[in-house]
Design an enzyme around this catalytic site. Structure first.
Site, PDB file in Angstrom:
ATOM      1  N   GLU A   1       0.837  -1.203   0.000  1.00 55.89           N
ATOM      2  CA  GLU A   1       0.000   0.000   0.000  1.00 55.89           C
ATOM      3  C   GLU A   1       0.873   1.254   0.000  1.00 55.89           C
ATOM      4  OE1 GLU A   1      -2.525   0.270   3.461  1.00 55.89           O
ATOM      5  OE2 GLU A   1      -1.012  -0.622   4.734  1.00 55.89           O
TER       6      GLU A   1
ATOM      7  N   LYS B   1       2.845   4.475   1.024  1.00 57.28           N
ATOM      8  CA  LYS B   1       3.414   4.934   2.289  1.00 57.28           C
ATOM      9  C   LYS B   1       3.100   6.417   2.399  1.00 57.28           C
ATOM     10  CE  LYS B   1       7.711   4.934   4.983  1.00 57.28           C
ATOM     11  NZ  LYS B   1       7.516   6.249   5.558  1.00 57.28           N
TER      12      LYS B   1
ATOM     13  N   ASP C   1       2.808  10.186   3.710  1.00 60.85           N
ATOM     14  CA  ASP C   1       3.760  11.069   4.357  1.00 60.85           C
ATOM     15  C   ASP C   1       3.012  11.880   5.406  1.00 60.85           C
ATOM     16  OD1 ASP C   1       6.129  12.173   4.904  1.00 60.85           O
ATOM     17  OD2 ASP C   1       6.228  13.446   3.126  1.00 60.85           O
TER      18      ASP C   1
ATOM     19  N   TYR D   1      -3.469   1.088   9.271  1.00 61.47           N
ATOM     20  CA  TYR D   1      -2.790   0.045   8.506  1.00 61.47           C
ATOM     21  C   TYR D   1      -2.328  -1.144   9.340  1.00 61.47           C
ATOM     22  CZ  TYR D   1       1.022   3.205   9.887  1.00 61.47           C
ATOM     23  OH  TYR D   1       1.854   4.035  10.577  1.00 61.47           O
TER      24      TYR D   1
ATOM     25  N   LYS E   1      11.050   2.958  -1.398  1.00 62.52           N
ATOM     26  CA  LYS E   1      10.904   4.373  -1.749  1.00 62.52           C
ATOM     27  C   LYS E   1      11.506   4.699  -3.107  1.00 62.52           C
ATOM     28  CE  LYS E   1      11.164   6.086   2.971  1.00 62.52           C
ATOM     29  NZ  LYS E   1      11.836   7.073   3.814  1.00 62.52           N
TER      30      LYS E   1
ATOM     31  N   CYS F   1      10.594  50.640 -10.308  1.00 59.62           N
ATOM     32  CA  CYS F   1       9.451  49.764 -10.542  1.00 59.62           C
ATOM     33  C   CYS F   1       9.226  49.617 -12.042  1.00 59.62           C
ATOM     34  CB  CYS F   1       8.218  50.364  -9.882  1.00 59.62           C
ATOM     35  SG  CYS F   1       6.714  49.427 -10.238  1.00 59.62           S
TER      36      CYS F   1
ATOM     37  N   CYS G   1       5.701  51.552 -12.873  1.00 59.53           N
ATOM     38  CA  CYS G   1       5.479  52.987 -12.711  1.00 59.53           C
ATOM     39  C   CYS G   1       6.778  53.769 -12.601  1.00 59.53           C
ATOM     40  CB  CYS G   1       4.608  53.245 -11.490  1.00 59.53           C
ATOM     41  SG  CYS G   1       5.452  52.844  -9.945  1.00 59.53           S
TER      42      CYS G   1
ATOM     43  N   CYS H   1       7.729  48.680  -4.107  1.00 63.71           N
ATOM     44  CA  CYS H   1       7.340  49.896  -4.814  1.00 63.71           C
ATOM     45  C   CYS H   1       6.458  50.705  -3.863  1.00 63.71           C
ATOM     46  CB  CYS H   1       6.557  49.552  -6.087  1.00 63.71           C
ATOM     47  SG  CYS H   1       5.845  51.037  -6.831  1.00 63.71           S
TER      48      CYS H   1
ATOM     49  N   CYS I   1       0.682  52.832  -8.313  1.00 55.83           N
ATOM     50  CA  CYS I   1       1.417  51.989  -9.260  1.00 55.83           C
ATOM     51  C   CYS I   1       0.438  51.080 -10.009  1.00 55.83           C
ATOM     52  CB  CYS I   1       2.430  51.153  -8.493  1.00 55.83           C
ATOM     53  SG  CYS I   1       3.157  49.849  -9.474  1.00 55.83           S
TER      54      CYS I   1
HETATM   55  S1  IVH Z   1       3.332  -0.057   8.402  1.00 54.28           S
HETATM   56  C1  IVH Z   1       6.718  -1.200  11.787  1.00 54.28           C
HETATM   57  N1  IVH Z   1       2.035   1.165   6.518  1.00 54.28           N
HETATM   58  O1  IVH Z   1       6.057   4.889   7.776  1.00 54.28           O
HETATM   59  C2  IVH Z   1       6.051   0.011  11.243  1.00 54.28           C
HETATM   60  N2  IVH Z   1       3.604   2.408   7.795  1.00 54.28           N
HETATM   61  O2  IVH Z   1       8.946   4.562   8.056  1.00 54.28           O
HETATM   62  C3  IVH Z   1       4.842  -0.437  10.515  1.00 54.28           C
HETATM   63  N3  IVH Z   1       3.740   4.761   7.180  1.00 54.28           N
HETATM   64  O3  IVH Z   1       6.173   4.789  11.288  1.00 54.28           O
HETATM   65  C4  IVH Z   1       4.412   0.583   9.620  1.00 54.28           C
HETATM   66  N4  IVH Z   1       2.224   4.695   5.599  1.00 54.28           N
HETATM   67  O4  IVH Z   1       4.359   6.223  10.161  1.00 54.28           O
HETATM   68  C5  IVH Z   1       2.957   1.269   7.487  1.00 54.28           C
HETATM   69  N5  IVH Z   1       0.793   2.138   4.837  1.00 54.28           N
HETATM   70  C6  IVH Z   1       1.693   2.239   5.803  1.00 54.28           C
HETATM   71  C7  IVH Z   1       2.335   3.458   6.088  1.00 54.28           C
HETATM   72  C8  IVH Z   1       3.297   3.490   7.103  1.00 54.28           C
HETATM   73  C9  IVH Z   1       3.076   5.458   6.258  1.00 54.28           C
HETATM   74  C10 IVH Z   1       4.754   5.330   8.081  1.00 54.28           C
HETATM   75  C11 IVH Z   1       4.546   4.979   9.529  1.00 54.28           C
HETATM   76  C12 IVH Z   1       5.833   4.377   9.993  1.00 54.28           C
HETATM   77  C13 IVH Z   1       6.795   4.887   8.980  1.00 54.28           C
HETATM   78  C14 IVH Z   1       8.006   4.011   8.904  1.00 54.28           C
END
Ligand code: IVH
Length: 694
Positions: free
Chosen positions: A120, A122, A124, A229, A324, A418, A421, A437, A442
């Site tokens: 899934e 990740k 931010d 998650y 990543k 400017c 003007c 300015c 102007c």
């Molecule tokens: S599972 C053991 N699933 O990424 C940690 N983490 O770099 C299990 N994060 O602290 C994490 N989306 O804050 C998981 N779909 C996702 C995530 C996710 C973002 C973050 C989470 C974790 C960090 C680790």
């Protein structure tokens, strides 16, 4: 306490069930079946009933998401099971090495089809751990060092999509990520900008900052989202795969990422990773784009029974991976620096770059913010610079690349006059160094001012863009703001690019805004710090520009939500002759200079003639602000408790007055109750002051 009729209990139970169900359809299944208005109606009815019968309020009621408790500091939150971090992979090779290690440790060769992974996005954002007891929201903590974080229960409960009651009566600990959707973040910044407040740089930091607010009403006002998650007690619940965990969470009514799915081979993982990479740079894959920022993909071995045998490294489980992308950074040439003028006359530097590809988009410009930034970066025209997108929409220059200068580089020329003007620019050094300015006439500033005046948050002139403003000023048709109301269809149709029809349309759109309410006109005056919220408050309380222009600092300060600084700014603004002329011009142009509906005929008063006593501290507003608001809503505010008192509002620290109220059997409200009551005022938004608990 009044008797509660059975019919009311029944109605409330039905409403609560319906609202919870619709919230589930909306947030979890993403398949709403009723309109927002219908939902709001049910919600308001619940609030009404709870106000009438406070004994019926329960901590898991949908109304208990509003925040309003203020803490001095966060209490520590000890995690019952450690919150680990994740190992990173930045390339296909690193992911394959991870997959091979798992196969090796499990003594298989990955099976015939390889290991099965649940993948899934990740997100931010900010990780939280949330506890439900018997299906009811109990507490929440941040990750901290993984063993102990901070107790942010009051804040996390305000997240709109997080249910306070699960669809199953389970006692579970779930973990997930709090984040802000890109569109919500942009809208949030837009409204801050409109209110003259500083805007935030990244959605991630805003999400994290919002959860760390001591005042949960502030958190409640932020557009936070959450996806869960993980489930700590997965095996106790008889679940054997991550896919089952996600299904279980969804069945409990918890929001989970709809993009999560099982990938049954290495190739499927790689393909999904490639899809996410494309979507992340704004691409659309199978009809979908990503409405939030991600920094990778999380790959989890789907079979939970294998997790124990794989175990953990010092910081992370061996059965999961954050796969990543290397942070995109690209080198390009700084060709030029141009300057953009604002309506206040500030010249902001913008880097003109040799077009370069970054995260799949062509980038040709980057913000430089101000002169200090140019100095900090130590850059010259012709330098090779690194740019990156970071969490921000507009790319940034991070610094010079390692390339040596060859002597052909030139210092960035700063304009001295400017470009519109020709006034001599001055150097401002209030917060940062900026060229400005100083000419109030102007034409460059005028274009920006007209564009602002016409914008959606102010007069909302349909179809009127910045370009329209620029053309009008350029052709000399508009020399001051009110001129736009004097334009004829014939004049407009002579403008380049305006056919008869569009000239007629824009003419009609301009004229239509003569009916816009007073607060929009006040907003358009550009009084420093007066954004839409304050403008509404001023319109509501004073009723006309006349009253506003003659109000003294003291009178203005008596309005809750208006402080000394703002009051001084308003008085100073109206003391200026040019501003008086502007007001005069707008009045002659036929704009609304007074409110149609005054306080008196705004409908029934919430506290009609009720005597209300405030005691203890009210955390989200000052006593004067509240008193003002109560009076605005028909209450008689009193300072002593007697038999004649109708309602006692008791904040933390209330003492003898509360005791007396209790002994007299009076109606007593706590802060939460007050906030709920304030929320029923949603239908009268113009009575909302700045400190309104959201
Ligand atoms: S599972 C053991 N699933 O990424 C940690 N983490 O770099 C299990 N994060 O602290 C994490 N989306 O804050 C998981 N779909 C996702 C995530 C996710 C973002 C973050 C989470 C974790 C960090 C680790």
């Amino acid at each position: 306490m009044s008797q509660i009729p059975d019919s009311v209990r029944e109605e409330l139970a039905q409403l609560r069930q319906a609202v919870d169900e619709h919230a589930y359809l909306y947030y979890v299944l993403d398949a709403p079946v009723i309109s927002d208005a219908e939902y709001d109606r049910m919600y308001r009815r619940i609030v009404e009933i709870e106000i009438q019968y406070p004994a019926l309020i329960s901590s898991d009621s949908i109304t208990q998401k509003v925040g309003g408790r203020t803490l001095d500091k966060f209490e520590p939150f000890t995690h019952a099971s450690r919150m680990y971090s994740l190992e990173n992979a930045l390339s296909e090779e690193e992911f394959i090495a991870f997959d091979e290690r798992i196969s090796r440790m499990l003594g298989n060769s990955g099976g015939i089809f390889g290991n099965e992974y649940f993948c899934e996005p990740k997100l931010d954002g900010l990780a939280v751990s949330i506890r439900y007891e018997n299906g009811v929201y109990a507490e929440a903590g941040t990750r901290g060092d993984g063993i102990q974080g901070e107790n942010v229960s009051q804040n996390v409960r305000t997240i709109a999509s997080l249910p306070l009651k699960l669809r199953r009566k389970v006692s579970i600990t779930v973990r997930g990520e709090i984040f802000i959707r890109t569109a919500d973040f942009e809208e949030f910044n837009r409204s801050r900008e409109e209110a003259g407040e500083e805007i935030y740089a990244t959605a991630r930091n805003t999400a994290a900052g919002s959860i760390r607010q001591l005042d949960s009403a502030v958190t409640a006002s932020r557009p936070l989202s959450i996806y869960l998650y993980s489930l700590v007690e997965a095996q106790e619940e008889g679940l054997s795969s991550q896919a089952q965990v996600i299904d279980f969470l969804r069945e409990c009514g918890l929001p989970v990422n709809p993009l999560g799915h099982v990938c049954s081979s290495r190739d499927e993982v790689l393909a999904f990773h490639a899809d996410l990479e494309a979507m992340r740079s704004g691409g659309i894959v199978r009809g979908m784009s990503l409405p939030y920022a991600i920094d990778g993909m999380v790959v989890k071995l789907n079979d939970i029974s294998m997790w124990n045998s794989l175990g953990f490294t010092a910081k992370a489980p061996r059965y999961m991976l954050a796969y990543k992308w290397p942070e995109a950074e690209v080198a390009t040439l700084l060709n030029d620096v141009s300057f953009q003028i604002s309506r206040q006359g500030v010249y902001s530097p913008v880097a003109e770059l040799e077009p370069a590809q970054l995260d799949g988009v062509t980038v040709a410009r980057a913000t430089l913010h101000n002169l200090d930034e140019i100095e900090r970066l130590d850059i010259m025209l012709g330098d090779e610079v690194f740019i990156k997108r970071g969490g921000e929409v507009i790319p940034k220059i991070i610094g010079r690349s390692g390339r040596q200068r060859d002597g052909s580089e030139r210092p960035i020329p700063l304009p001295s006059v400017c470009s519109y003007c020709e006034s001599a620019l001055i150097l401002d050094d209030e917060r940062s160094h900026n060229l400005r300015c100083p000419n109030r006439d102007c034409s460059g500033r005028l274009v920006e001012r007209i564009a602002y005046f016409a914008s959606r948050g102010v007069m909302d002139i349909e179809g009127f863009s910045r370009k329209t403003a620029a053309k009008l000023v350029q052709d000399g048709l508009v020399n001051e703001l009110p001129d736009i109301y004097r334009l004829s269809v014939a004049q407009l149709s002579e403008l380049e690019g305006f056919a008869d029809v569009s000239a007629q349309n824009i003419h009609a759109a301009i004229q239509a805004t003569q009916q816009q309410p007073l607060w929009r006109v006040i907003c358009g005056l550009e009084i420093s710090q007066v954004g839409s919220q304050t403008a509404k408050l001023l319109a509501r309380r004073l009723g006309s520009i006349d009253a506003l222009s003659t109000a003294t600092t003291e009178e203005l300060q008596r309005i809750s939500g208006i402080g000394k600084v703002m009051a001084d700014d308003i008085v100073a603004w109206f003391a200026d002759e040019r501003n008086q002329a502007l007001v005069q011009g707008l009045a002659e142009a036929g704009l609304m200079m007074s409110e149609e509906e005054t306080e008196a005929d705004a409908g029934p008063m919430l506290f009609d003639e009720k005597t209300v006593v405030l005691t203890g501290t009210i955390t989200f507003a000052s006593r004067d602000q509240l008193k003002d608001w109560l009076e605005l809503n028909g209450a008689r505010a009193s300072s002593s408790v007697s038999k004649k008192t109708d309602i006692v509002i008791a904040g933390p620290g209330a003492g003898s007055k509360l005791e007396k109220a209790q002994s007299l059997g009076l109606e007593i409200w706590d802060e939460m109750r007050l906030i709920e009551c304030m929320r029923t005022q949603a239908s009268r938004p113009s009575t909302k002051p700045d400190w309104w608990p959201k």
